[in-house]
Design an enzyme around this catalytic site. Structure first.
Site, PDB file in Angstrom:
ATOM      1  N   ARG A 281      -3.484 -94.955  53.346  1.00 55.87           N
ATOM      2  CA  ARG A 281      -4.631 -94.363  52.665  1.00 55.87           C
ATOM      3  C   ARG A 281      -5.792 -94.140  53.630  1.00 55.87           C
ATOM      4  O   ARG A 281      -5.942 -94.908  54.566  1.00 55.87           O
ATOM      5  CB  ARG A 281      -5.095 -95.295  51.522  1.00 55.87           C
ATOM      6  CG  ARG A 281      -4.051 -95.543  50.470  1.00 55.87           C
ATOM      7  CD  ARG A 281      -4.464 -96.695  49.588  1.00 55.87           C
ATOM      8  NE  ARG A 281      -3.420 -96.972  48.609  1.00 55.87           N
ATOM      9  CZ  ARG A 281      -3.190 -98.172  48.098  1.00 55.87           C
ATOM     10  NH1 ARG A 281      -3.931 -99.200  48.462  1.00 55.87           N
ATOM     11  NH2 ARG A 281      -2.239 -98.342  47.208  1.00 55.87           N
TER      12      ARG A 281
ATOM     13  N   LYS B 145      -3.558-102.794  56.606  1.00 57.44           N
ATOM     14  CA  LYS B 145      -4.399-103.925  57.009  1.00 57.44           C
ATOM     15  C   LYS B 145      -4.899-103.828  58.455  1.00 57.44           C
ATOM     16  O   LYS B 145      -6.010-104.275  58.756  1.00 57.44           O
ATOM     17  CB  LYS B 145      -3.662-105.247  56.757  1.00 57.44           C
ATOM     18  CG  LYS B 145      -3.304-105.468  55.290  1.00 57.44           C
ATOM     19  CD  LYS B 145      -4.482-105.176  54.364  1.00 57.44           C
ATOM     20  CE  LYS B 145      -4.086-105.147  52.901  1.00 57.44           C
ATOM     21  NZ  LYS B 145      -5.089-104.480  52.054  1.00 57.44           N
TER      22      LYS B 145
END
Length: 264
Positions: A155, A48
């Site tokens: 990722r 995030k």
């Protein structure tokens, strides 16, 4: 095939991947920057903090920031936005852990076949401590969980998938399948040397609630599904499925290709 590594939000829980969306929109709005839902979803699946960084690098967003504050956003801005984002998300996460239709049944079918269930996520371990408890109460609990905060980078790097392989005692990576709903999921799976499958309905790329999917005119839904599928394929998906409950058909195809000596 020895294992399937699933994403969480938008793939197995939280239909439409709505938990983080509203929070991203709100924290930027408080800074006087109006994001579109499409912009907020673009980096979905990333850690995030990385997601916030990616938003600030978008040309339109960076221009709005510079126009308002007279300078380009920097690391301190990312830290401040994330510091506000995390507690806001934590307050509502438990409401977004409901398994998507077909997810629990799929997990049970795979286990019956002796296939191990791994998982990766763009959430931190602290966030997942909330999600996993609620999801387990509703019938979904994979064998392993690796979060973005437990590896050197999230990722699209493959480290979470590699750690799943270690924990699940699975080798080679070509005997594993990565399943997710975002472009970063597809890149993660491909970078890890895994077969990679994208999910459309319930996913962030489609970005629709279950009610919206049911009520949209068929021709409009078909067009949106085609667009989402195209983006996931361009990001590296070997296959896409309309919904998670249809994954068995693709796994059978992958097993056939493995038996023929093919590798991803």
């Amino acid at each position: 095939m020895k294992a399937v590594v699933f994403d969480w939000a938008g793939t197995m829980v939280d239909y439409g991947c709505f938990a983080p969306l509203a929070v991203f929109l709100e924290v930027f709005k408080k800074r006087g920057i109006e994001l579109t839902a499409q912009e907020a979803r673009e980096p979905m699946g990333m850690l995030k903090r990385d997601h916030i960084q990616a938003l600030l690098k978008m040309e339109r967003v960076a221009a709005l920031w510079e126009a308002k504050y007279g300078r380009k956003p920097d690391e301190s801005d990312i830290d401040e936005l994330y510091a506000e984002f995390e507690p806001m998300l934590m307050e509502t996460l438990h409401q977004y852990a409901t398994p998507v239709p077909g997810a629990v049944e799929l997990a049970n079918r795979l286990r019956e076949q002796g296939i191990k269930l791994g998982s990766t996520t763009g959430y931190t371990r602290k966030m997942m401590d909330v999600v996993t408890v609620s999801a387990k109460e509703q019938g979904y609990a994979p064998d392993t969980l690796v979060t973005s905060s437990e590896v050197p980078a999230g990722r699209p790097y493959p480290w979470m998938c590699y750690q799943n392989a270690i924990l699940l005692d699975c080798h080679p990576m070509s005997d594993m399948v990565k399943v997710g709903d975002t472009m970063s999921d597809m890149k993660e799976g491909r970078n890890a040397g895994m077969w990679t499958v994208g999910v459309l309905k319930g996913g962030s790329e489609l970005g629709l609630s279950q009610k919206e999917v049911q009520e949209l005119p068929q021709e409009v839904l078909t067009e949106k599904l085609a667009h989402a599928a195209k983006r996931l394929m361009e990001a590296g998906a070997h296959y896409v499925v309309d919904e998670i409950g249809n994954l068995d058909e693709v796994l059978a195809k992958i097993n056939g290709r493995l038996a023929a000596g093919e590798r991803p």
